[in-house]
Design a protein around this motif. Sequence first.
Motif, mmCIF file in Angstrom:
data_model
loop_
_atom_site.group_PDB
_atom_site.id
_atom_site.type_symbol
_atom_site.label_atom_id
_atom_site.label_comp_id
_atom_site.label_asym_id
_atom_site.label_seq_id
_atom_site.Cartn_x
_atom_site.Cartn_y
_atom_site.Cartn_z
ATOM 1 N N UNK A 94 76.580 6.703 -80.265
ATOM 2 C CA UNK A 94 76.614 5.937 -81.912
ATOM 3 C C UNK A 94 75.633 5.011 -82.019
ATOM 4 N N UNK A 95 74.928 4.690 -81.032
ATOM 5 C CA UNK A 95 73.760 3.878 -81.065
ATOM 6 C C UNK A 95 73.987 2.533 -81.251
ATOM 7 N N UNK A 96 75.094 2.105 -80.454
ATOM 8 C CA UNK A 96 75.288 0.718 -80.291
ATOM 9 C C UNK A 96 75.219 0.148 -78.872
ATOM 10 N N UNK A 97 75.685 -1.188 -78.882
ATOM 11 C CA UNK A 97 75.458 -1.648 -77.220
ATOM 12 C C UNK A 97 76.647 -1.201 -76.313
ATOM 13 N N UNK A 98 76.426 -1.243 -75.192
ATOM 14 C CA UNK A 98 77.480 -0.942 -74.350
ATOM 15 C C UNK A 98 78.478 -2.201 -74.297
ATOM 16 N N UNK A 99 77.945 -3.411 -74.401
ATOM 17 C CA UNK A 99 79.055 -4.200 -74.545
ATOM 18 C C UNK A 99 79.977 -4.314 -75.726
ATOM 19 N N UNK A 100 79.378 -3.718 -76.794
ATOM 20 C CA UNK A 100 80.359 -3.483 -78.049
ATOM 21 C C UNK A 100 81.484 -2.237 -77.848
ATOM 22 N N UNK A 101 81.060 -1.434 -77.175
ATOM 23 C CA UNK A 101 81.981 -0.367 -76.656
ATOM 24 C C UNK A 101 82.829 -0.989 -75.899
ATOM 25 N N UNK A 102 82.696 -1.757 -74.771
ATOM 26 C CA UNK A 102 83.321 -2.259 -73.617
ATOM 27 C C UNK A 102 84.318 -3.235 -74.326
ATOM 28 N N UNK A 103 83.730 -3.987 -75.173
ATOM 29 C CA UNK A 103 84.698 -5.127 -75.870
ATOM 30 C C UNK A 103 85.757 -4.317 -76.814
ATOM 31 N N UNK A 104 85.497 -3.427 -77.383
ATOM 32 C CA UNK A 104 86.277 -2.726 -78.442
ATOM 33 C C UNK A 104 87.276 -2.023 -77.409
ATOM 34 N N UNK A 105 87.126 -1.365 -76.422
ATOM 35 C CA UNK A 105 88.022 -0.661 -75.535
ATOM 36 C C UNK A 105 89.016 -1.469 -74.955
ATOM 37 N N UNK A 106 88.586 -2.740 -74.602
ATOM 38 C CA UNK A 106 89.547 -3.756 -73.966
ATOM 39 C C UNK A 106 90.309 -4.371 -75.130
ATOM 40 N N UNK A 107 89.604 -4.785 -76.153
ATOM 41 C CA UNK A 107 90.524 -5.719 -77.058
ATOM 42 C C UNK A 107 91.011 -4.886 -78.690
ATOM 43 N N UNK A 108 90.657 -3.944 -78.550
ATOM 44 C CA UNK A 108 91.209 -2.938 -79.543
ATOM 45 C C UNK A 108 92.428 -2.043 -79.263
ATOM 46 N N UNK A 109 93.465 -2.182 -80.026
ATOM 47 C CA UNK A 109 94.620 -1.109 -79.868
ATOM 48 C C UNK A 109 94.541 0.045 -80.832
ATOM 49 N N UNK A 110 94.455 0.948 -80.185
ATOM 50 C CA UNK A 110 94.032 2.427 -80.929
ATOM 51 C C UNK A 110 95.295 2.714 -81.729
ATOM 52 N N UNK A 111 96.894 1.967 -81.494
ATOM 53 C CA UNK A 111 97.794 2.148 -82.052
ATOM 54 C C UNK A 111 97.930 1.225 -83.373
ATOM 55 N N UNK A 112 96.811 0.042 -83.396
ATOM 56 C CA UNK A 112 96.943 -0.831 -84.567
ATOM 57 C C UNK A 112 95.639 -0.957 -84.988
ATOM 58 N N UNK A 113 95.481 -0.237 -86.298
ATOM 59 C CA UNK A 113 93.879 -0.482 -86.676
ATOM 60 C C UNK A 113 93.684 -2.131 -87.216
ATOM 61 N N UNK A 114 94.726 -2.705 -87.352
ATOM 62 C CA UNK A 114 94.505 -4.101 -87.708
ATOM 63 C C UNK A 114 93.698 -4.875 -86.627
ATOM 64 N N UNK A 115 93.837 -4.390 -85.259
ATOM 65 C CA UNK A 115 93.131 -5.146 -84.083
ATOM 66 C C UNK A 115 91.654 -4.675 -84.044
ATOM 67 N N UNK A 116 91.185 -3.659 -84.938
ATOM 68 C CA UNK A 116 89.903 -3.487 -85.036
ATOM 69 C C UNK A 116 89.132 -4.181 -86.163
ATOM 70 N N UNK A 117 89.872 -5.193 -86.947
ATOM 71 C CA UNK A 117 89.205 -6.177 -87.673
ATOM 72 C C UNK A 117 88.153 -7.095 -87.083
ATOM 73 N N UNK A 118 87.545 -7.374 -88.027
ATOM 74 C CA UNK A 118 86.329 -8.382 -87.483
ATOM 75 C C UNK A 118 86.788 -9.458 -86.600
ATOM 76 N N UNK A 119 85.920 -9.684 -85.751
ATOM 77 C CA UNK A 119 86.132 -10.510 -84.822
ATOM 78 C C UNK A 119 84.806 -11.225 -84.269
ATOM 79 N N UNK A 120 84.691 -12.649 -84.504
ATOM 80 C CA UNK A 120 83.294 -13.153 -84.288
ATOM 81 C C UNK A 120 82.669 -12.975 -82.934
ATOM 82 N N UNK A 121 83.668 -12.662 -82.001
ATOM 83 C CA UNK A 121 82.988 -12.337 -80.582
ATOM 84 C C UNK A 121 82.483 -10.815 -80.564
ATOM 85 N N UNK A 122 82.777 -9.957 -81.318
ATOM 86 C CA UNK A 122 82.685 -8.666 -81.209
ATOM 87 C C UNK A 122 81.175 -8.543 -81.510
ATOM 88 N N UNK A 123 80.253 -8.042 -80.631
ATOM 89 C CA UNK A 123 78.931 -7.755 -80.914
ATOM 90 C C UNK A 123 78.721 -6.629 -81.020
#
Length: 79
Positions: free
Chosen positions: A50-79
């Motif tokens: 998808x052409x993004x950083x590994x850090x972005x994928x790892x952060x999203x995997x750890x902090x995102x909840x696929x059962x709750x789309x609201x957890x995907x909303x902008x976070x200033x720490x999400x790179x």
Amino acid sequence: MPTKNFLSSETKETLQQALKEHEHPDIRQRALIFLLLNNGNTQAQTAELIGCSLRKVAYGRIHGDPDNLDSFKDDTNFM
């Protein structure tokens, strides 16, 4: 080895719907991250596909909840 098919069928459908129709591009991207990981891709493969950083994928995997789309909303720490 990545875990394959860790998402329930309902969650997978919700993420596919968000990928197609959600108005916010970051949420679409985060849904795609989970769908690619669910298909057995590694975090590095997912980042490359998808052409993004590994850090972005790892952060999203750890902090995102696929059962709750609201957890995907902008976070200033999400790179």
